[in-house]
Design a protein around this motif. Structure first.
Motif, PDB file in Angstrom:
ATOM      1  N   LEU A  99      10.559  -1.290   9.144  1.00 30.53           N
ATOM      2  CA  LEU A  99       9.505  -1.161  10.144  1.00 30.53           C
ATOM      3  C   LEU A  99       9.815  -2.029  11.348  1.00 30.53           C
ATOM      4  CD1 LEU A  99       6.286  -1.212   7.975  1.00 30.53           C
ATOM      5  CD2 LEU A  99       7.132   0.681   9.338  1.00 30.53           C
ATOM      6  N   ASP A 100      10.201  -1.406  12.423  1.00 38.58           N
ATOM      7  CA  ASP A 100      10.410  -2.116  13.682  1.00 38.58           C
ATOM      8  C   ASP A 100       9.029  -2.457  14.237  1.00 38.58           C
ATOM      9  OD1 ASP A 100      10.812  -2.906  16.313  1.00 38.58           O
ATOM     10  OD2 ASP A 100      12.197  -1.276  16.778  1.00 38.58           O
ATOM     11  N   PRO A 101       8.731  -3.746  14.463  1.00 43.11           N
ATOM     12  CA  PRO A 101       7.408  -4.136  14.958  1.00 43.11           C
ATOM     13  C   PRO A 101       7.040  -3.507  16.303  1.00 43.11           C
ATOM     14  CG  PRO A 101       8.649  -6.063  14.252  1.00 43.11           C
ATOM     15  CD  PRO A 101       9.585  -4.903  14.209  1.00 43.11           C
ATOM     16  N   ASN A 102       8.051  -3.024  17.043  1.00 41.93           N
ATOM     17  CA  ASN A 102       7.780  -2.451  18.361  1.00 41.93           C
ATOM     18  C   ASN A 102       7.843  -0.933  18.385  1.00 41.93           C
ATOM     19  OD1 ASN A 102       7.536  -5.055  19.622  1.00 41.93           O
ATOM     20  ND2 ASN A 102       9.725  -5.241  19.294  1.00 41.93           N
ATOM     21  N   GLY A 140       6.116   6.830   9.182  1.00 36.51           N
ATOM     22  CA  GLY A 140       5.657   8.087   8.635  1.00 36.51           C
ATOM     23  C   GLY A 140       4.180   8.096   8.270  1.00 36.51           C
ATOM     24  N   LEU A 141       3.411   7.179   8.861  1.00 41.14           N
ATOM     25  CA  LEU A 141       1.983   7.113   8.554  1.00 41.14           C
ATOM     26  C   LEU A 141       1.214   8.074   9.460  1.00 41.14           C
ATOM     27  CD1 LEU A 141       1.521   3.247   8.262  1.00 41.14           C
ATOM     28  CD2 LEU A 141       1.975   4.883   6.447  1.00 41.14           C
ATOM     29  N   ASP A 142       0.354   8.877   8.869  1.00 42.24           N
ATOM     30  CA  ASP A 142      -0.489   9.762   9.677  1.00 42.24           C
ATOM     31  C   ASP A 142      -1.773   9.027  10.056  1.00 42.24           C
ATOM     32  OD1 ASP A 142      -2.115   9.783   7.412  1.00 42.24           O
ATOM     33  OD2 ASP A 142      -1.532  11.813   6.818  1.00 42.24           O
ATOM     34  N   SER A 143      -2.639   9.675  10.819  1.00 49.72           N
ATOM     35  CA  SER A 143      -3.844   8.987  11.294  1.00 49.72           C
ATOM     36  C   SER A 143      -4.767   8.567  10.161  1.00 49.72           C
ATOM     37  CB  SER A 143      -4.614   9.794  12.328  1.00 49.72           C
ATOM     38  OG  SER A 143      -4.378  11.141  12.257  1.00 49.72           O
ATOM     39  N   ILE A 154      -3.904   1.517  18.933  1.00 50.68           N
ATOM     40  CA  ILE A 154      -2.732   0.683  18.683  1.00 50.68           C
ATOM     41  C   ILE A 154      -1.820   1.412  17.717  1.00 50.68           C
ATOM     42  CG2 ILE A 154      -1.988  -1.434  17.535  1.00 50.68           C
ATOM     43  CD1 ILE A 154      -4.267  -2.849  18.907  1.00 50.68           C
ATOM     44  N   ASP A 155      -0.530   1.439  18.040  1.00 51.36           N
ATOM     45  CA  ASP A 155       0.392   2.257  17.265  1.00 51.36           C
ATOM     46  C   ASP A 155       1.575   1.480  16.697  1.00 51.36           C
ATOM     47  OD1 ASP A 155       1.174   4.785  16.230  1.00 51.36           O
ATOM     48  OD2 ASP A 155       2.651   4.959  17.829  1.00 51.36           O
ATOM     49  N   LYS A 190       0.807  -1.233   0.000  1.00 51.93           N
ATOM     50  CA  LYS A 190       0.000   0.000   0.000  1.00 51.93           C
ATOM     51  C   LYS A 190       0.835   1.276   0.000  1.00 51.93           C
ATOM     52  CE  LYS A 190      -3.849   0.723   2.078  1.00 51.93           C
ATOM     53  NZ  LYS A 190      -4.624   1.097   0.922  1.00 51.93           N
ATOM     54  N   TYR A 191       1.943   1.271   0.750  1.00 52.77           N
ATOM     55  CA  TYR A 191       2.674   2.521   0.972  1.00 52.77           C
ATOM     56  C   TYR A 191       4.122   2.487   0.488  1.00 52.77           C
ATOM     57  CZ  TYR A 191      -1.400   3.256   3.879  1.00 52.77           C
ATOM     58  OH  TYR A 191      -2.696   3.357   4.326  1.00 52.77           O
ATOM     59  N   GLY A 192       4.578   1.334  -0.006  1.00 54.83           N
ATOM     60  CA  GLY A 192       5.948   1.245  -0.513  1.00 54.83           C
ATOM     61  C   GLY A 192       7.018   1.267   0.563  1.00 54.83           C
ATOM     62  N   ILE A 193       6.626   1.018   1.806  1.00 54.91           N
ATOM     63  CA  ILE A 193       7.595   1.018   2.906  1.00 54.91           C
ATOM     64  C   ILE A 193       8.185  -0.387   3.029  1.00 54.91           C
ATOM     65  CG2 ILE A 193       7.924   1.363   5.383  1.00 54.91           C
ATOM     66  CD1 ILE A 193       5.417   3.205   5.273  1.00 54.91           C
TER      67      ILE A 193
END
Length: 80
Positions: free
Chosen positions: A22-25, A33-36, A61-62, A14-17
């Motif tokens: 991405l650290d799972p924690n 860099g995802l906004d709400s 959840i973040d 979806k976002y090309g990341i």
């Protein structure tokens, strides 16, 4: 395939990341860099991908790790 791996693949799609970035924690807002709005869209994509309905009570959840645990919990409840 684990829920965490599937979520990482979905974010990449979806976002090309890159999943390796991405650290799972860590916070998806800070490290990804995802906004709400993007996170809300991602939750809809998760629901479609897994065929589940995410509970509204867990909207804060973040991290990807927390999200994977919630997905596992919802999927387990669905099959029980």
């Amino acid at each position: 395939m684990s829920s965490l791996k599937q979520l990482q693949d979905l974010i990449h799609e979806k976002y090309g990341i890159e999943p390796s970035k991405l650290d799972p924690n860590a916070s998806m807002r800070e490290t990804g860099g995802l906004d709400s709005l993007a996170l809300a869209e991602f939750l809809f994509a998760i629901e479609d991908h897994f065929g589940i309905t995410m509970p509204d009570s867990d909207a804060n959840i973040d991290t990807l790790g927390e999200l994977a645990l919630l997905v596992d919990k919802v999927r387990a409840a669905k099959t029980a």
